[in-house]
Design a protein around this motif. Structure first.
Motif, PDB file in Angstrom:
ATOM      1  N   LEU A 265       0.736  -1.335   0.059  1.00 31.39           N
ATOM      2  CA  LEU A 265       0.216   0.286   0.266  1.00 31.39           C
ATOM      3  C   LEU A 265       0.537   1.115   0.241  1.00 31.39           C
ATOM      4  CD1 LEU A 265      -3.004  -1.159   2.813  1.00 31.39           C
ATOM      5  CD2 LEU A 265      -2.416  -0.919  -0.485  1.00 31.39           C
ATOM      6  N   HIS A 266       1.757   0.852   0.451  1.00 33.69           N
ATOM      7  CA  HIS A 266       2.560   2.068   0.698  1.00 33.69           C
ATOM      8  C   HIS A 266       3.431   3.038  -0.417  1.00 33.69           C
ATOM      9  CE1 HIS A 266       3.091   3.912   4.625  1.00 33.69           C
ATOM     10  NE2 HIS A 266       2.998   2.195   5.347  1.00 33.69           N
ATOM     11  N   ASP A 267       4.390   1.440  -1.323  1.00 28.60           N
ATOM     12  CA  ASP A 267       4.462   1.383  -2.849  1.00 28.60           C
ATOM     13  C   ASP A 267       3.187   2.232  -3.753  1.00 28.60           C
ATOM     14  OD1 ASP A 267       6.370   0.998  -4.782  1.00 28.60           O
ATOM     15  OD2 ASP A 267       5.339  -0.815  -5.207  1.00 28.60           O
ATOM     16  N   LEU A 268       1.901   1.941  -3.177  1.00 27.43           N
ATOM     17  CA  LEU A 268       1.098   2.430  -4.595  1.00 27.43           C
ATOM     18  C   LEU A 268       0.951   4.641  -3.586  1.00 27.43           C
ATOM     19  CD1 LEU A 268      -1.807  -0.482  -4.106  1.00 27.43           C
ATOM     20  CD2 LEU A 268      -0.425   0.094  -5.931  1.00 27.43           C
ATOM     21  N   GLN A 269       0.401   4.394  -2.947  1.00 24.07           N
ATOM     22  CA  GLN A 269       0.566   5.423  -2.390  1.00 24.07           C
ATOM     23  C   GLN A 269       2.199   6.353  -3.152  1.00 24.07           C
ATOM     24  OE1 GLN A 269      -0.184   6.394   1.526  1.00 24.07           O
ATOM     25  NE2 GLN A 269      -0.832   8.331   1.250  1.00 24.07           N
ATOM     26  N   THR A 270       2.978   5.655  -2.641  1.00 25.51           N
ATOM     27  CA  THR A 270       3.793   6.534  -3.741  1.00 25.51           C
ATOM     28  C   THR A 270       4.279   7.256  -5.254  1.00 25.51           C
ATOM     29  OG1 THR A 270       5.716   6.039  -1.973  1.00 25.51           O
ATOM     30  CG2 THR A 270       6.496   6.356  -3.259  1.00 25.51           C
ATOM     31  N   THR A 271       3.295   5.916  -5.616  1.00 26.95           N
ATOM     32  CA  THR A 271       3.628   6.344  -7.118  1.00 26.95           C
ATOM     33  C   THR A 271       2.782   7.423  -7.284  1.00 26.95           C
ATOM     34  OG1 THR A 271       4.539   3.613  -7.868  1.00 26.95           O
ATOM     35  CG2 THR A 271       2.842   5.229  -9.405  1.00 26.95           C
ATOM     36  N   LEU A 272       1.724   7.115  -6.456  1.00 21.98           N
ATOM     37  CA  LEU A 272       0.669   8.246  -6.840  1.00 21.98           C
ATOM     38  C   LEU A 272       0.821   9.978  -6.862  1.00 21.98           C
ATOM     39  CD1 LEU A 272      -2.983   6.436  -5.657  1.00 21.98           C
ATOM     40  CD2 LEU A 272      -2.119   6.575  -7.757  1.00 21.98           C
ATOM     41  N   THR A 273       1.626   9.513  -5.353  1.00 26.03           N
ATOM     42  CA  THR A 273       2.173  11.076  -5.213  1.00 26.03           C
ATOM     43  C   THR A 273       3.125  11.487  -6.056  1.00 26.03           C
ATOM     44  OG1 THR A 273       2.192  10.145  -2.403  1.00 26.03           O
ATOM     45  CG2 THR A 273       3.919  12.015  -3.321  1.00 26.03           C
ATOM     46  N   GLN A 274       3.802  10.760  -6.480  1.00 28.85           N
ATOM     47  CA  GLN A 274       5.005  10.822  -7.647  1.00 28.85           C
ATOM     48  C   GLN A 274       4.038  11.728  -8.346  1.00 28.85           C
ATOM     49  OE1 GLN A 274       7.265   7.474  -8.498  1.00 28.85           O
ATOM     50  NE2 GLN A 274       8.993   8.516  -6.405  1.00 28.85           N
ATOM     51  N   VAL A 275       3.011  10.487  -9.244  1.00 34.70           N
ATOM     52  CA  VAL A 275       1.658  11.465 -10.068  1.00 34.70           C
ATOM     53  C   VAL A 275       1.416  12.451  -9.951  1.00 34.70           C
ATOM     54  CG1 VAL A 275      -0.413  10.778 -11.417  1.00 34.70           C
ATOM     55  CG2 VAL A 275       1.509   8.808 -11.132  1.00 34.70           C
ATOM     56  N   TYR A 276       0.850  12.848  -8.923  1.00 33.91           N
ATOM     57  CA  TYR A 276      -0.128  14.113  -8.622  1.00 33.91           C
ATOM     58  C   TYR A 276       0.919  15.006  -8.835  1.00 33.91           C
ATOM     59  CZ  TYR A 276      -2.258  17.538  -5.777  1.00 33.91           C
ATOM     60  OH  TYR A 276      -2.800  18.686  -5.132  1.00 33.91           O
ATOM     61  N   GLY A 277       2.538  15.051  -8.364  1.00 35.77           N
ATOM     62  CA  GLY A 277       3.832  16.237  -8.487  1.00 35.77           C
ATOM     63  C   GLY A 277       3.272  16.818  -9.867  1.00 35.77           C
ATOM     64  N   ASN A 278       3.738  15.045 -10.563  1.00 32.34           N
ATOM     65  CA  ASN A 278       4.115  15.846 -11.600  1.00 32.34           C
ATOM     66  C   ASN A 278       2.852  16.707 -12.503  1.00 32.34           C
ATOM     67  OD1 ASN A 278       6.243  14.045 -12.717  1.00 32.34           O
ATOM     68  ND2 ASN A 278       5.045  11.817 -13.029  1.00 32.34           N
ATOM     69  N   ILE A 279       1.519  16.338 -12.212  1.00 27.45           N
ATOM     70  CA  ILE A 279       0.327  16.919 -12.595  1.00 27.45           C
ATOM     71  C   ILE A 279       0.492  18.552 -12.342  1.00 27.45           C
ATOM     72  CG2 ILE A 279      -2.295  17.095 -12.633  1.00 27.45           C
ATOM     73  CD1 ILE A 279      -2.566  13.750 -12.463  1.00 27.45           C
ATOM     74  N   GLN A 280       1.206  18.979 -11.417  1.00 25.66           N
ATOM     75  CA  GLN A 280       1.235  19.756 -11.112  1.00 25.66           C
ATOM     76  C   GLN A 280       2.251  20.828 -11.152  1.00 25.66           C
ATOM     77  OE1 GLN A 280      -0.456  21.650  -7.979  1.00 25.66           O
ATOM     78  NE2 GLN A 280      -1.636  19.959  -8.493  1.00 25.66           N
ATOM     79  N   ALA A 281       3.186  19.952 -11.774  1.00 24.97           N
ATOM     80  CA  ALA A 281       4.572  20.661 -12.295  1.00 24.97           C
ATOM     81  C   ALA A 281       3.588  20.931 -13.614  1.00 24.97           C
ATOM     82  CB  ALA A 281       5.323  19.480 -12.599  1.00 24.97           C
TER      83      ALA A 281
END
Length: 459
Positions: A169-185
């Motif tokens: 679950l932490h791995d999934l959350q880390t991946t989505l956090t990175q995706v969210y960061g890319n969108i914000q970028a």
């Protein structure tokens, strides 16, 4: 509802009700050592508050002044744990007394009289979570371990305790956090031009992994709560004989007289780690007997609500019109057709069954010669119950986990088809939902209350 205070001292009986050789009263909080010092006298003559952590000390519990040896309550062992290296992260002491209810109640009352508060359900584990000793998935695994009724359920709970599910679950959350960061970028630095594929492909991969976890949810539920196995069919199809064969002893009356079983009969067994309630139902047929007709209606209701239904049909006799009606009503995903009396000459085979319901699984069985089909039947029932989870070792252990992940999946599917600005909102909601599993952000008090509501007092 507000969380209970966390900086006071709590106490509870940590062993099951009833008589036992040993019982445990647990104390946790800042005043634990001082409190127990006033009632427990170590045989060594030392004071409790002088004892180091991780010790087992023999002594006596006295009601009154322990130093002056008031009324002797019981001989006891004392286990000492110093915070933060304890289950709750606080100072914890456990008094192991004789296991009589009167002894445990007296010791508990003494702890309360000296200032401890009675712990609520799951409050020790709640403190363990809030102190960072365990995460939320581990906390739910503690409850699953307590409730485990089989070796497979215990093994699944241990996977949660070992952080295997937490890591996923932490791995999934880390991946989505990175995706969210890319969108914000994309919003903050539009001139950089981050392509869609950089975040849509990872989202699809996360959805795929969530699907794999959700496929185990029903298996995890069955492992904890047990499954219902309905045995249905016309009179004399071999239902009672099969129940006896599965149990390994005679539980149900076997007779050549049709209609012997007019009511249903339940028996508990374990199938490769799954607790199962097998239900032998009344023979299904048209009848003018009101009592038997009531049994037939109940049999159909049981089959409708069972996790798996076994439709038994006598293979030594031609298919009856009632057999065909039952075949057509079965739900293939949770049904098996069992051609019984396979030791006799067959009047039909499974190809005839598929002519009426092509998706049904069908197998042959003889309870007279148990080498014919019984182990194959057990395997098929196991596969029906577990579905896609049969080959997985990591299962979801609570309905809450499945509900949260289903919501996360829906939000991610929305994000895949939404414009970037709306996809970012969906991702933010998905991350917040995942946080209610992983604990990697502030968790609402009502969510914590829900998680710990089913714990026993003292855990």
């Amino acid at each position: 509802m507000a969380l209970p205070p966390l900086n006071d001292t709590i106490t509870a009986i940590a062993t099951a009700p009833g008589q036992a050789a040993v019982g445990i009263v647990r104390v946790s909080g800042p005043d634990s050592f001082e409190l127990v010092n006033s009632m427990f006298a170590p045989a060594s003559g030392k004071q409790v508050d002088e004892l180091p952590a991780n010790r087992v000390v023999l002594g006596h519990i006295h009601d009154g002044d322990a130093i002056k040896r008031g009324e002797l309550v019981d001989e006891s062992l004392l286990l000492t744990f110093r915070g933060p290296h304890s289950y709750t992260g606080q100072d914890v002491l456990e008094l192991q007394t004789h296991g009589g209810p009167a002894v445990l109640r007296r010791v508990l009352d003494m702890c309360v009289a000296r200032g401890a508060r009675l712990a609520g359900p799951g409050e020790f584990t709640l403190r363990a979570y809030l102190s960072g000793r365990i995460d939320l998935v581990q906390a739910e695994a503690v409850l699953a371990m307590v409730n485990a009724q089989s070796e497979r359920a215990r093994r699944n709970a241990s996977m949660g305790l070992s952080k295997a599910l937490s890591a996923t679950l932490h791995d999934l959350q880390t991946t989505l956090t990175q995706v969210y960061g890319n969108i914000q970028a994309v919003f903050d630095y539009p001139e950089e031009g981050v392509p869609d594929a950089s975040f849509r492909e990872p989202i699809q991969e996360v959805i795929h992994r969530i699907d794999g976890l959700l496929a185990t949810a029903n298996a995890g539920r069955l492992m904890q709560q047990g499954a219902k196995l309905a045995i249905i069919g016309r009179p004399n199809a071999g239902k009672s004989s099969l129940l006896n064969a599965l149990l390994g002893y005679d539980r149900s009356i076997v007779s050549d007289t049709p209609g012997t079983t007019r009511d249903y009969l339940e028996a508990v067994l374990e199938l490769d780690g799954i607790p199962i309630t097998a239900i032998d139902t009344a023979g299904i047929r048209d009848t003018d007997d009101s009592i038997e007709a009531s049994g037939v209606r109940i049999a159909k209701d049981i089959a409708q609500n069972a996790d798996v239904s076994l439709l038994l049909i006598d293979s030594s006799q031609p298919l009856h019109v009632e057999d065909v009606r039952l075949l057509e009503d079965l739900v293939p995903e949770r049904s098996l057709v069992v051609a019984t009396k396979a030791d006799l000459a067959a009047a039909w085979d499974c190809h005839d069954i598929h002519a009426h319901n092509a998706a049904l699984d069908c197998l042959s069985l003889s309870v007279v010669d148990e080498t014919i089909g019984l182990e194959n039947l057990r395997k098929h029932v196991w596969d029906k119950l577990l579905g896609d989870a049969s080959g997985s070792e990591l299962w979801l252990s609570s309905e809450r986990q499945a509900e949260v992940l289903s919501n996360v999946k829906m939000l991610l599917e929305n994000a895949l088809v939404a414009p970037d600005d709306l996809a970012a909102l969906d991702l933010a909601d998905a991350l917040q939902a995942l946080a209610s599993l992983t604990g990697r952000s502030e968790i609402a008090e009502d969510a914590l209350e829900h998680i710990f509501a089913n714990f026993c007092v003292g855990k």
